[in-house]
Design an enzyme around this catalytic site. Sequence first.
Site: not given
Length: 177
Positions: A92, A165
């Site tokens: 979101e 990551e």
Amino acid sequence: MSFKGEQHPGVKTPTGDTDGFRLNHTMLRVKDPQAALSFYSRVFGMRVLRRLDFEEMQFSLYFLARLDDEDRVPEDTDERTVWTFSQRGLLELTHNWGTEDQTDFAYHDGNAEPQGFGHICFSVPNLDAAVAWFDANEVEFIKRPDQGKMKDVVFVKDVDGYWIEVIEAARMLGKGD
């Protein structure tokens, strides 16, 4: 499902009261939704499932996912809203209106002092290909796979400075204890 999870101090056995609970999304605040949407759609192949505007409070929510061809997303807006809030692993992006016009405005990325929030993570089928893709798209690296003590793990930044990551699942074999 026979796997009950690793046991560590503090872990409690779930009760039936939590049956059906699932992590739906993680929220990041963004300065400029156009720049953030461009980054996540172009670089990570995500699509906007739903945008919700809250005029009285002057903010918008964008729910993004990396869809597969077999995903059946409802066309009807109301059905898609319900479907969106029943998914797993969404991103979101929250935009507070007007921040895009503030030259020096920036959100804390959680990695500068004082540290807090760390990063989100994407797994990719081929880390080397992903690194080449990031280079071709001028994505800013924090750490390349051959740098640091933990090899085969990449960290890049999005347009708001949040860390992402990037891992290849097969390369995680043997990491940690």
